[in-house]
Write an enzyme that holds these catalytic residues in place. Structure first.
Site, mmCIF file in Angstrom:
data_model
loop_
_atom_site.group_PDB
_atom_site.id
_atom_site.type_symbol
_atom_site.label_atom_id
_atom_site.label_comp_id
_atom_site.label_asym_id
_atom_site.label_seq_id
_atom_site.Cartn_x
_atom_site.Cartn_y
_atom_site.Cartn_z
ATOM 1 N N GLY A 152 0.812 -1.093 -0.119
ATOM 2 C CA GLY A 152 -0.095 -0.035 -0.045
ATOM 3 C C GLY A 152 0.935 1.038 -0.047
ATOM 4 O O GLY A 152 0.783 2.058 -0.751
ATOM 5 N N TYR A 153 1.864 1.253 0.893
ATOM 6 C CA TYR A 153 2.669 2.149 0.796
ATOM 7 C C TYR A 153 3.574 2.596 -0.310
ATOM 8 O O TYR A 153 3.521 3.650 -1.071
ATOM 9 C CB TYR A 153 3.780 2.310 1.796
ATOM 10 N N SER A 154 3.835 1.285 -1.101
ATOM 11 C CA SER A 154 4.649 1.670 -2.228
ATOM 12 C C SER A 154 3.635 2.089 -3.422
ATOM 13 O O SER A 154 4.015 3.054 -4.199
ATOM 14 C CB SER A 154 5.265 0.290 -2.902
#
Length: 244
Positions: A152-154
């Protein structure tokens, strides 16, 4: 087109995520150099208590009404906006994608990407009316390369890169540059006080973490006349780790 000299010109600046880390270092640096700076961060944030060179406002970047209200307040106080820097962001859990919930993924997008879009949408018309602006969003090396266990962060940080490139083309003729900075590991509270491991440092050719002050210096350069022909670009801040 308005010319820019970063020495004592009193540029009108909004720094989002300014209570700590890179945002605080950026607000402090620009404020110390004679610019009019307002920092914004969550109401729950713990701000520096002494030696502040900038004003402080509460803002939740996931709340579009909050974003619009703060931008309107900043414009009213400063008479316009020249430089906007968005350092707001969250890491989320480090976990396999099979264990990352849709709700966790959505929160990362709302903070890191949708919030960046809401802020851009609020400030760019103000800059366009003035015929000048510098908008800088923080992405990450994770957005360029992807990080295992941080799907999700990426994805959210990759979205920042696409956002910046699209907006930069749209506003290039309006006297506005829109760029991103992609940090690697920076020694800020976002790391939650975790010391880098030998393996972490091995991945960084400079063999050290970056500092918030180095990030602030890069922000200052991007807003300077020296970078006036650069827009839609992703500036590396990884100590040589990034491969492109």
């Amino acid at each position: 087109m308005k010319t820019l000299n970063l020495t004592g010109t009193g540029l009108r600046c909004l720094i989002v995520g300014a209570a700590s880390g890179i945002g605080e270092a950026t607000a402090r640096r620009l404020g110390s150099n004679g610019h009019r700076v307002i920092g914004a961060d969550l109401p729950s944030s713990r701000w520096p208590v002494s030696g502040s060179t900038y004003s402080q406002l509460d803002m939740d970047i996931t709340d579009n009404q909050s974003v619009q209200a703060v931008v309107a307040e900043v414009v009213a106080r400063l008479g316009g906006l020249d430089v906007v820097v968005n350092t707001a962001g969250i890491l989320g859990k480090i976990q396999p994608s099979s264990e990352e919930s849709v709700e966790e993924f959505d929160l990362l997008l709302r903070v890191n990407l949708t919030g960046a879009f809401a802020l851009s949408k609020a400030v760019l018309p103000v800059m366009a009316e003035n015929g000048f602006g510098r908008l800088i969003h923080f992405s990450s090396t994770a957005g360029k390369e992807g990080v295992q266990g941080m799907t999700g962060y990426s994805a959210s940080k990759a979205g920042i890169i696409g956002l910046v490139k699209a907006l930069a083309k749209e506003y290039a003729a309006a006297g506005i540059t829109i760029n991103a900075i992609a940090p690697g590991k920076i020694d800020t509270p976002l790391l939650n006080g975790k010391a880098p491991t030998a393996e972490d440092l091995q991945k960084i050719p400079m063999r050290r973490l970056g500092t918030a002050e180095e990030a602030a210096a890069l922000v200052e350069f991007i807003a300077s006349p020296g970078a006036s022909y650069t827009t839609g670009f992703v500036f590396d801040l990884s100590g040589g780790r990034a491969v492109y």
